[in-house]
Design a protein around this motif. Structure first.
Motif, PDB file in Angstrom:
ATOM      1  N   ALA A 140      -4.329  -2.471   8.987  1.00 11.30           N
ATOM      2  CA  ALA A 140      -3.980  -2.554  10.398  1.00 11.30           C
ATOM      3  C   ALA A 140      -2.617  -1.913  10.629  1.00 11.30           C
ATOM      4  CB  ALA A 140      -3.940  -4.017  10.842  1.00 11.30           C
ATOM      5  N   ASP A 141      -2.323  -1.568  11.884  1.00 13.99           N
ATOM      6  CA  ASP A 141      -1.014  -0.978  12.211  1.00 13.99           C
ATOM      7  C   ASP A 141       0.130  -1.855  11.718  1.00 13.99           C
ATOM      8  OD1 ASP A 141      -2.005   1.300  13.472  1.00 13.99           O
ATOM      9  OD2 ASP A 141      -2.186   0.291  15.397  1.00 13.99           O
ATOM     10  N   THR A 142      -0.048  -3.168  11.844  1.00 13.93           N
ATOM     11  CA  THR A 142       1.019  -4.092  11.450  1.00 13.93           C
ATOM     12  C   THR A 142       1.250  -4.129   9.941  1.00 13.93           C
ATOM     13  OG1 THR A 142      -0.632  -5.873  11.491  1.00 13.93           O
ATOM     14  CG2 THR A 142       0.735  -5.593  13.459  1.00 13.93           C
ATOM     15  N   ASP A 143       0.286  -3.616   9.168  1.00 13.09           N
ATOM     16  CA  ASP A 143       0.436  -3.583   7.703  1.00 13.09           C
ATOM     17  C   ASP A 143       1.347  -2.445   7.250  1.00 13.09           C
ATOM     18  OD1 ASP A 143      -1.312  -5.728   7.333  1.00 13.09           O
ATOM     19  OD2 ASP A 143      -3.061  -4.410   7.245  1.00 13.09           O
ATOM     20  N   PHE A 144       1.484  -1.412   8.066  1.00 12.31           N
ATOM     21  CA  PHE A 144       2.182  -0.195   7.632  1.00 12.31           C
ATOM     22  C   PHE A 144       3.622  -0.463   7.200  1.00 12.31           C
ATOM     23  CE2 PHE A 144      -0.575   2.862  10.418  1.00 12.31           C
ATOM     24  CZ  PHE A 144      -1.675   2.508   9.658  1.00 12.31           C
ATOM     25  N   THR A 145       4.286  -1.423   7.854  1.00 15.51           N
ATOM     26  CA  THR A 145       5.699  -1.681   7.560  1.00 15.51           C
ATOM     27  C   THR A 145       5.889  -2.825   6.574  1.00 15.51           C
ATOM     28  OG1 THR A 145       5.789  -3.083   9.532  1.00 15.51           O
ATOM     29  CG2 THR A 145       6.493  -0.790   9.783  1.00 15.51           C
ATOM     30  N   ARG A 146       4.798  -3.388   6.071  1.00 19.65           N
ATOM     31  CA  ARG A 146       4.912  -4.454   5.074  1.00 19.65           C
ATOM     32  C   ARG A 146       5.061  -3.858   3.673  1.00 19.65           C
ATOM     33  NH1 ARG A 146      -0.188  -8.172   5.822  1.00 19.65           N
ATOM     34  NH2 ARG A 146       0.775  -9.219   4.022  1.00 19.65           N
ATOM     35  N   GLN A 147       5.773  -4.573   2.813  1.00 19.40           N
ATOM     36  CA  GLN A 147       5.985  -4.117   1.443  1.00 19.40           C
ATOM     37  C   GLN A 147       4.673  -4.157   0.649  1.00 19.40           C
ATOM     38  OE1 GLN A 147       8.978  -3.074  -0.256  1.00 19.40           O
ATOM     39  NE2 GLN A 147       9.654  -2.821   1.856  1.00 19.40           N
ATOM     40  N   THR A 148       4.489  -3.184  -0.240  1.00 21.09           N
ATOM     41  CA  THR A 148       3.269  -3.151  -1.057  1.00 21.09           C
ATOM     42  C   THR A 148       3.139  -4.407  -1.915  1.00 21.09           C
ATOM     43  OG1 THR A 148       4.448  -1.921  -2.786  1.00 21.09           O
ATOM     44  CG2 THR A 148       3.228  -0.628  -1.160  1.00 21.09           C
ATOM     45  N   SER A 149       4.280  -4.977  -2.309  1.00 13.88           N
ATOM     46  CA  SER A 149       4.255  -6.164  -3.173  1.00 13.88           C
ATOM     47  C   SER A 149       3.637  -7.380  -2.491  1.00 13.88           C
ATOM     48  CB  SER A 149       5.681  -6.505  -3.629  1.00 13.88           C
ATOM     49  OG  SER A 149       6.533  -6.686  -2.505  1.00 13.88           O
ATOM     50  N   GLU A 150       3.496  -7.328  -1.153  1.00 20.15           N
ATOM     51  CA  GLU A 150       2.895  -8.446  -0.419  1.00 20.15           C
ATOM     52  C   GLU A 150       1.373  -8.441  -0.509  1.00 20.15           C
ATOM     53  OE1 GLU A 150       4.291  -8.829   3.621  1.00 20.15           O
ATOM     54  OE2 GLU A 150       6.183  -7.846   3.131  1.00 20.15           O
ATOM     55  N   PHE A 151       0.792  -7.363  -1.041  1.00 24.16           N
ATOM     56  CA  PHE A 151      -0.662  -7.200  -1.007  1.00 24.16           C
ATOM     57  C   PHE A 151      -1.269  -7.433  -2.388  1.00 24.16           C
ATOM     58  CE2 PHE A 151       0.814  -5.101   2.727  1.00 24.16           C
ATOM     59  CZ  PHE A 151      -0.209  -5.217   3.659  1.00 24.16           C
ATOM     60  N   SER A 152      -2.553  -7.813  -2.387  1.00 23.24           N
ATOM     61  CA  SER A 152      -3.293  -8.035  -3.635  1.00 23.24           C
ATOM     62  C   SER A 152      -3.591  -6.702  -4.318  1.00 23.24           C
ATOM     63  CB  SER A 152      -4.607  -8.753  -3.342  1.00 23.24           C
ATOM     64  OG  SER A 152      -5.470  -7.897  -2.592  1.00 23.24           O
TER      65      SER A 152
END
Length: 643
Positions: free
Chosen positions: A153-165
């Motif tokens: 999602a658009d809101t994912d673009f600015t999140r750190q990769t380390s936050e994801f599985s």
């Protein structure tokens, strides 16, 4: 384009494959198939240059670029999702920096007549020409498009990769490979961590990809929808078919039948010839004919039949204990992780004997709902498990939960009870763990072997409800077919969390799509659901397109204006986040300064020299932060005025 000639790979004195040769051309979209352990991943590693210990030759033109997605990845931290995906264009950024340096050097040079000066001008001209065909705004738009296609999602673009599985981070790696637009794509199990929507998007992308594609996948429908050629690795050799997977299976069966027929005809001919030789060997009048037939036998190329692979899983689930008519029922069930609400007021009823599928994008609550049903997670609302319902659960990471220090036999023996303990060796044999295999530690097993062992645990006792979360992720095609047959015969109630369309086809008759915190029911097969969603998506897309075109017509905005506005919005969001961060820093500093001044005002506090140094440091930091804050506010104002 890429040529492999007489490739042989040997491990521990045994040939994995021997003298195999084939070419990968630009128009090829190849499915590389074969049982687990036949060397499919090894072959890809040879093409990429990762594996160099082989005999034979590999020929790749110098200008050919290759994008490779291995089955297991090492991830880097420290960037946002968008920043990590945008590293696909590092070469463009490096070339742009080089051009900038050339121009700086040119401005400082005064030797206008020298050869070096003219060479520098030529370098600038050549590099400027190459870069003129590339556009950073285009790269930004492409990165956004591909990330969204893969489910971000658009809101994912600015999140750190380390936050994801790991599954979501693998999607970023897929995005980077696709963005580089290599001449050849080598993809090792790309669908393992993708949901159905993302798989369909990837299919569409690969079908229109203007280059060679080699795919290892256990998803038959994925292979059928993309490939136009199938290479099978079997018994150390290969067979090359110019058709997709399903047609290859038909041709492979025909080839084996023809091979058997030719072998039997030749064997009959050999027996007849040998009888003739034996009968007339002593007769002088037949000497020339006997010698002729002996020479014929010596020159004959004896037909060999490919040995049949009889190593297949063979099992059934125990009969399900009789349970109540309603197996699971929820009313207004909700689940949150802190402030994150995943499920909201779910009403759900599962009746005895139903076989249903949970589908939808990753992160929409499928696994969460399954874990709520087995009471592994707390929840709000009402959940009722029916009378006499016993639940067998296969977790998405079930193979990882096995004790790596236990042996294969001990893994089953630890949980088996009663008479079934006398059948453990037979059960393990039906899952291809035979002889010394049962004494192997779990730590040395492959992903597929661990998955088989985890499924074997499920048949140790009867269950009235089976909940299987992505059970096919590490199984090869033949193992998936056996599991599917066993589930078709299973007389209990079944919940499948899966993205494998071919596996679900014919196995479930109701689909629940998890989206927007709800579970929407579709009565019908998985194909009915997919067709329904496709129609809905096209309708939505059509409406969206008409609306966009009307807006663009009314405002007379061209594509360049659109990209400019998008970049302005991106910059505006970036500056607003920086302002918010600095404002928090300013608040903290002002609080610290105020606390220090209270301490200084109290005459009882005499030893304040250390605090005073910190106080002065905070005041200087505050002054710096205030200046940064003012600059950012000015920049934000300029952007907003130009919108």
């Amino acid at each position: 384009m890429i040529s492999l000639n007489n490739i042989t790979v040997t491990f521990s004195g045994k040939d994995l494959f021997k003298d195999i040769s084939f070419q990968i051309n630009k128009e090829n979209k190849i499915g590389l198939v074969g049982k687990n352990g036949t060397g499919k991943s090894t072959l890809l590693k040879i093409v990429t240059g990762e594996l160099k210990d082989f005999s034979g030759s590999l020929s790749i033109p110098k200008e050919t670029t290759i994008g490779y997605l291995p089955q297991y990845l090492i991830y880097n931290d420290g960037k946002t999702i968008f920043e990590e995906a945008f590293t696909a264009f590092d070469e463009y950024k490096a070339q742009s920096k080089k051009l900038e340096n050339y121009n700086t050097e040119l401005a400082e040079r005064t030797d206008y007549e020298s050869d070096d000066y003219h060479k520098l001008i030529n370098k600038i001209s050549e590099l400027s020409y190459r870069l003129s065909f590339q556009n950073e705004n285009h790269f930004i738009a492409q990165t956004e498009k591909i990330l969204k296609g893969l489910g971000f999602a658009d809101t994912d673009f600015t999140r750190q990769t380390s936050e994801f599985s790991g599954g979501w981070r693998m999607r970023v790696e897929i995005a980077k490979i696709l963005l580089r637009q290599p001449d050849a794509l080598l993809l090792d199990e790309p669908t393992n961590h993708l949901d159905i929507n993302s798989i369909q998007w990837l299919e569409s992308f690969l079908k229109s990809f203007n280059g060679a594609v080699v795919i290892i996948s256990h998803d038959k429908r994925f292979l059928d929808n993309i490939t136009n050629r199938t290479i099978e690795i079997i018994h150390g050799g290969i067979y090359d078919y110019p058709v997709p997977y399903s047609k290859y299976k038909i041709l492979s069966k025909e080839r084996l039948d023809q091979q058997i027929a030719a072998y039997e005809n030749q064997q009959n001919k050999i027996k007849q010839t040998e009888k003739f030789i034996e009968r007339f060997r002593a007769k002088a009048t037949k000497a020339s004919q006997v010698q002729s037939r002996i020479k014929m036998l010596d020159k004959m190329d004896v037909i060999e039949i490919d040995p049949e692979d009889n190593t297949s899983i063979n099992f059934i689930f125990p009969p399900a204990p009789r349970a109540g008519d309603i197996v699971v029922e929820t009313q207004e069930l909700s689940k949150s992780y802190g402030d994150l609400n995943v499920l909201k007021k779910i009403d759900f009823t599962l009746e005895r004997g139903e076989k249903i599928a949970f589908v939808g994008k990753n992160g929409q609550g499928k696994t969460t709902f399954a874990r709520v049903i087995i009471k592994e997670l707390n929840y709000d609302g009402h959940l009722k498990i029916g009378h006499n319902v016993t639940i067998g659960y296969y977790a998405q990471n079930q193979d990882e939960t096995l004790d790596k220090e236990r042996t294969v036999f001990e893994t089953l023996d630890d949980v088996a009870t009663g008479d079934v303990r006398t059948q453990l060796r037979k059960i393990l044999g039906s899952f291809l763990f035979r002889n010394d295999d049962i004494d192997k530690k779990v730590s040395v097993l492959s992903g597929g072997e661990r998955a088989r062992l985890a499924i074997a645990k499920l048949i140790l006792q009867p269950y009235s409800l089976l909940i299987l979360d992505e059970p096919t992720n590490h199984l090869d095609i033949s193992a998936k077919e056996i599991l599917k047959k066993a589930l078709l015969k299973y007389d209990g109630t079944l919940i499948l969390v899966s993205h494998d369309r071919d596996f679900l086809d014919g196995l479930v008759n109701t689909v629940y799509e998890f989206t927007e915190k709800k579970a929407k029911q579709f009565r019908g097969s998985i194909d009915y659901f997919l067709e329904k969603k496709k129609i809905e998506y096209i309708d939505d897309l059509s409406i969206k397109t008409e609306k966009t075109e009307k807006q663009e017509k009314n405002t007379s905005e061209n594509k360049a204006d659109y990209l400019k506005r998008k970049e302005q919005k991106r910059q505006e969001s970036k500056i607003q986040r920086q302002i918010e961060t600095i404002e928090k820093d300013i608040d903290n500093l002002e609080n610290n300064i105020a606390e220090a001044e209270k301490i200084f005002a109290n005459p009882e506090n005499t030893d304040t020299s250390k605090l005073f140094d910190e106080y002065e440091s905070n005041k200087k930091s505050l002054e710096t932060k205030m200046k940064e804050w003012e600059i950012l506010l000015s920049e934000l104002s300029d952007i907003q005025e130009n919108e």
